[in-house]
Design an enzyme around this catalytic site. Structure first.
Site, short mmCIF file in Angstrom:
data_model
loop_
_atom_site.label_atom_id
_atom_site.label_comp_id
_atom_site.label_asym_id
_atom_site.label_seq_id
_atom_site.Cartn_x
_atom_site.Cartn_y
_atom_site.Cartn_z
N ASP A 48 19.03 25.58 44.65
CA ASP A 48 19.40 26.17 43.65
C ASP A 48 19.27 25.27 42.50
OD1 ASP A 48 20.11 28.52 44.72
OD2 ASP A 48 22.18 27.85 45.19
N ARG A 54 14.59 27.14 49.57
CA ARG A 54 14.91 27.55 48.06
C ARG A 54 16.16 26.68 47.74
NH1 ARG A 54 14.70 33.91 46.88
NH2 ARG A 54 16.33 33.61 48.48
N ARG A 79 27.65 25.12 49.41
CA ARG A 79 28.68 24.84 48.24
C ARG A 79 29.92 25.51 48.28
NH1 ARG A 79 24.70 25.88 43.59
NH2 ARG A 79 26.66 25.90 42.10
#
Length: 251
Positions: A51, A49, A200
């Protein structure tokens, strides 16, 4: 029979990969396009997945279809027509029926792009840092990730992940040479798996090292604390790319 889809996408207009009620997602676009062509509901499982706002240079997904598929090239062209300009279908690959896009992946590679000069052409794919960064210090700190197992300090709080254990095999900053002549660097990280928001958060903490606000020892201490609140801020999504997904049976 099970097939893999190799695709890429610009994540700017999507609420991530995963289907979300009321929001546009890559998975939804892909499932709806396949259903239109094959004339039955199709469920697609991705390699992972991403974001909202995160891009993918190379993503894989699998789907099952018992009937006769259109010719491979025709199917690719039809899908590319339906999914819209932000998604590109690169290939449709026959795989064995037990192949799994998520669980069979042995490694994933992410890249985060940073530009030191302002560019209107690169602004949607790179984070602008006009003051520069100490890349050597960031690389010294990044080396610590290779001997780290528990990445709780860089994991999204209150996620549904059952374990925060990952094996990172590459983490380095390199000069980024682009055709626009804009100076910059790119962070490449490869691991067997990633936690939500992990890359991140890692980049955000390493940027603090590059700005001189944290030392290598500070970075090591943050890892040991296993506390997300101790690490740096999460970097903007638009400069992050899922660069590659590796499988033992695909080149």
């Amino acid at each position: 029979m099970r097939r893999f889809i190799q695709l890429s996408y610009n994540g700017r207009g999507f609420h991530g990969w995963q289907r979300q009620p009321g929001d546009d997602s890559v998975q939804q676009r892909l499932e709806e396009s396949l259903a239109t062509i094959l004339r039955e509901p199709i469920s697609v499982t991705g390699a992972g997945r991403t974001d909202a706002g995160v891009h993918a240079r190379k993503m894989y997904a699998h789907f099952d279809f018992a009937g006769q598929l259109p010719d491979r090239s025709r199917l690719i062209r039809a899908l590319n027509t339906l999914v819209g300009p932000a998604i590109a279908i690169e290939d449709i690959i026959d795989v064995h029926n037990d192949a799994h896009a998520r669980f069979d992946a042995v490694a994933r590679v992410y890249k985060y792009f940073v530009m030191f000069g302002k560019s209107p052409f690169l602004s949607e794919m790179a984070w602008y840092c006009p003051n520069g960064l100490d890349v050597n210090s960031m690389n010294e700190a990044a080396e610590l990730l290779l001997n780290t197992a528990d990445f709780t300090s860089f994991a999204k709080l209150h996620s549904d992940s059952k374990t925060n254990i990952c094996k990172v095999v590459r983490a380095s900053w390199d000069d980024w040479e682009n055709d626009f002549g804009t100076p910059g660097v790119v962070f490449t990280i490869e691991a067997d798996r990633f936690l939500r928001n992990m890359v991140r958060a890692v980049v955000g903490t390493l940027v603090e090292v590059g700005r001189g606000k944290l030392s290598r020892d500070d970075f090591a201490e943050i890892i040991k604390k296993r506390n997300r609140c101790a690490a740096g801020t999460s970097m903007p999504a638009h400069a992050l790319f899922l660069w590659d997904v590796k499988y033992p049976y695909l080149n």
